[in-house]
Design an enzyme around this catalytic site. Structure first.
Site, PDB file in Angstrom:
ATOM      1  N   ASP A 438       0.834  -1.194   0.000  1.00  0.00           N
ATOM      2  CA  ASP A 438       0.000   0.000   0.000  1.00  0.00           C
ATOM      3  C   ASP A 438       0.875   1.252   0.000  1.00  0.00           C
ATOM      4  OD1 ASP A 438      -2.408   1.300  -0.118  1.00  0.00           O
ATOM      5  OD2 ASP A 438      -3.146   0.593   1.819  1.00  0.00           O
ATOM      6  N   GLU A 441       3.353   6.718  -2.470  1.00  0.00           N
ATOM      7  CA  GLU A 441       3.309   7.968  -3.215  1.00  0.00           C
ATOM      8  C   GLU A 441       4.301   8.985  -2.643  1.00  0.00           C
ATOM      9  OE1 GLU A 441      -0.859   6.163  -3.316  1.00  0.00           O
ATOM     10  OE2 GLU A 441       0.638   6.599  -1.761  1.00  0.00           O
ATOM     11  N   ASP A 503     -16.322  10.882  -9.432  1.00  0.00           N
ATOM     12  CA  ASP A 503     -15.393  11.216  -8.353  1.00  0.00           C
ATOM     13  C   ASP A 503     -15.126   9.976  -7.505  1.00  0.00           C
ATOM     14  OD1 ASP A 503     -15.592  13.744  -9.373  1.00  0.00           O
ATOM     15  OD2 ASP A 503     -16.885  14.512  -7.788  1.00  0.00           O
TER      16      ASP A 503
END
Length: 690
Positions: A438, A441, A503
């Site tokens: 996970d 970023e 979204d």
């Protein structure tokens, strides 16, 4: 005719006048004077004509100099034309106008040394790698430190694809409002809706059969202007997370390659083969054929041994198959630990023995964070395993969604070994099949940081993290990627909300999958069926996604490369269970064999498994705007229902012969099918029949 002669004061009489007059000189008559004047004018005209011709010749030479193949360069930018002469690409220079007198051409390279802002290094080199492709290498280097370089690409008149995951995903890209250029780096769009996503590449593709690839060395910032219909490509170091080479002046360089081709599909094929990494193997066949069952959306962090055993038992009890069981967040006692929490999992070894007896393989959730209250935090500080404060030895504390701690520095070989060794211990001790990696970023790095190996481009941190999955790649799952296409893992799109819209809802899945496919990531997980059921982001009741939404999500997922359940069908009713069995079986028998065939081709070609309609209909304008249908390969087209309360939808069939899942034949085209009936337990799909 008369002449006027001078007179002397005091002279009297004609004789006196004659006596005092000097000898006469020969005079030019009026006609002669006119001839002289005409001659002078003629000579002047000849001089002007010669000067004009010289100026014209020089201008013509300059005009020829500023044209190379299909590209025309002016002081303010350049255009690229099609073979027919139409402008198909337009780039404007925003950081200064070229001084064309400083330009020269040698062979296929056109170079200039000055702009209105000062000295620079600029060139455009023509490269023709094949008959159907023309490429232009463009480089603008400022010679003054701290000066930004910006070029603005017009996207008006064409549709554009690629770039990055976004919070509100559309196909083609929608650039809303005005955005000042910001760092084009990997980010968690779930926590920051305005950021670029966890999977991104510096690559865009247009319906005009043009593609642009920004060079890896550029300190790249991206902005846009909806009013002028431009994308703003900027290179800068000032007020930026990008770093220059140590000891070098902060002189920005914007360099990129623009390629034009015969059609959008062929130019994309060329770009992928030339610029993208390819995976070296196909991941586990079982994951393509059978669904993953995750604990996350069902139990969140309240997972424990009894709940996991019950979940596995229910999967078997209701007659479902599985690829593996994924044990998600909070099976450990703290974030940064690698051993099972003894209170939540009092006998983990016995639990895994039960899984093996029942035929379950298990994967575990993992991440790059170590919270400050973890026992491993002190070890990380002592051994220098963390991303640090600039110029210091202390870890740079960061906040993530589960607390505050350090982030592991994967540029450090010792960190990589330490992290991988803990994963191997888990794998060997419990028979773990693989891991769900996970985060990763760049947005989780502190604003100012230091790593063992300096990162000129922060997104390289994402690349280093994804490399940790390589030893476990058969069933490994990643949610971030940058230059990571060669890692043979499943890439999961960011968490979806249990909503219908664009979204991070159901409608966003096809645009997102198509986007990351274009970026070279083909082994895709479309996140969990029905979404994550987060509070305040769920359409439904009692914490469950809306029943109809769940069913339509399930049907779409059945036509993706892999399926992933968390909220199980049996929490609804028997009808939903039967629909789920129907579509997991359809996925295994119809979809997976075709996907596996295409997956093996990816190793050589990099071509998408999930494809847009324009892939087979490059001359069809309608195909460039459709975001609710897709192709699997060239011969299986899918049109799911994505609207609530609908049991019909409009469907577009490109030209060709198609056979519907109902047995209907359509051999004229292109065809618009209006209000095509699709029952709640159906998804419309069509097979190419010749």
């Amino acid at each position: 005719m008369y002449q006027i002669v001078p007179a002397t004061v005091g002279d009297v009489g004609l004789s006196a006048m004659r006596q005092c007059t000097p000898p006469k000189k020969k005079r030019v008559d009026r006609q002669g004077r006119r001839m002289i004047i005409a001659g002078l004018i003629g000579a002047a005209l000849v001089i002007v004509a010669v000067a004009s011709w010289c100026y014209y010749s020089a201008s013509l030479s300059k005009a020829n100099l500023l044209k190379t193949e299909l590209l025309d360069l002016s002081k303010d930018g350049f255009v690229i034309r099609s073979q027919a002469g139409a402008v198909i690409f337009r780039m404007s220079f925003r950081s200064g106008s070229l001084d064309l007198d400083s330009c020269s051409k040698e062979g296929r390279i056109l170079s200039c040394s000055r702009s209105g802002a000062g000295n620079l290094n600029f060139f455009i080199e023509t490269v023709k790698p094949k008959d159907t492709v023309m490429c232009y290498r463009v480089r603008w280097e400022e010679l003054e430190a701290y000066r930004a370089v910006e070029h603005a690409m017009s996207y008006n008149g064409s549709h554009w694809y690629g770039g990055a995951e976004t919070w509100s995903q559309h196909w083609p890209i929608v650039f809303a409002g005005n955005q000042e250029p910001k760092p084009f780096i990997t980010s968690d769009i779930y926590s920051n809706h305005q950021a670029f996503g966890g999977i991104l590449e510096r690559y865009w593709l247009s319906s005009n059969a043009t593609a642009i690839k920004i060079n890896d060395s550029v300190p790249f910032h991206l902005g846009w202007d909806e009013n002028s219909k431009t994308l703003r490509f900027q290179a800068r170091y000032d007020n930026s997370p990008y770093k220059s080479d140590p000891g070098q002046p902060l002189r920005a360089e914007l360099s990129y390659r623009v390629c034009v081709g015969y059609d959008v599909t062929s130019i994309h094929k060329y770009m992928v083969r030339r610029y993208f990494n390819k995976p070296n193997k196909v991941p586990s066949e079982a994951v393509f054929r059978q669904p993953i069952w995750s604990t996350w959306a069902l139990h969140k962090t309240a997972v424990n041994q009894q709940k996991v055993l019950t979940y596995a038992s229910e999967i078997k009890k209701h007659g479902f198959n599985w690829s593996h069981l994924e044990l998600d967040d909070r099976y450990t006692s703290g974030y940064g630990e690698f051993e099972f929490d003894p209170e939540k999992f009092p006998n983990a070894s016995q639990m895994f023995q039960k899984f093996r007896e029942d035929g379950f393989k298990v994967t575990l959730w993992t991440h790059p964070f170590v919270n400050y209250n973890s026992t491993n935090f002190g070890i990380g500080v002592e051994r220098g395993l963390f991303v640090r404060e600039p110029g210091g030895e202390l870890p740079a504390l960061i906040r993530w969604w589960n607390g505050i701690g350090g982030i592991l520095d994967f540029t450090n070989p010792e960190t990589r070994d330490w992290y991988a060794s803990h994963l191997r211990i888990l794998k060997n001790k419990y028979g773990i099949a693989s891991f769900k990696f996970d985060a990763g970023e760049t947005s989780y790095l502190p604003q100012q940081f230091s790593t063992l190996m300096p990162l000129q481009d922060p997104s390289v941190f994402t690349r280093r993290y994804t490399e940790m999955a390589i030893p476990f790649n058969d069933r490994a799952e990643l949610r971030s990627g940058y230059q990571s296409q060669n890692i043979s893992c499943f890439f999961r799109i960011i968490d979806r909300d249990s909503l219908w819209g664009y979204d991070l809802g159901l409608k966003s899945i096809i645009p997102t999958v198509l986007t990351i496919s274009i970026l070279g990531y083909q082994f895709i997980l479309p996140d969990m069926i029905g979404g994550n059921a987060y509070p305040n982001r769920t359409e439904g009741h009692q914490g469950l996604p809306d029943r109809e939404l769940y069913i339509r999500w399930l049907e779409l997922s059945a036509f993706m490369p892999a399926m992933q359940f968390s909220i199980p069908p049996w929490v609804y009713d028997d009808e939903v269970v039967e629909i789920a069995k129907k579509f997991t079986a359809l996925h295994e028998t119809l979809v997976a064999p075709r996907v596996l065939e295409l997956a093996s081709e990816v190793l050589d070609t990099g071509d998408p498994i999930i494809r847009p309609l324009w892939w087979i209909a490059t001359d069809d304008e309608a195909s460039y705007k459709i975001d609710s249908q897709f192709l699997i390969g060239d011969d299986l087209m899918v049109a799911p229902v994505l609207e609530p309360g609908k049991q019909e939808r409009d469907i577009y069939l490109p030209a060709g012969r198609w056979r519907s899942y109902k047995g209907e034949h359509f051999d004229k085209g292109p065809i618009h099918l209006t209000d095509y009936p699709v029952d709640l337990d159906e998804i419309a799909y069509f097979v190419w029949s010749g």
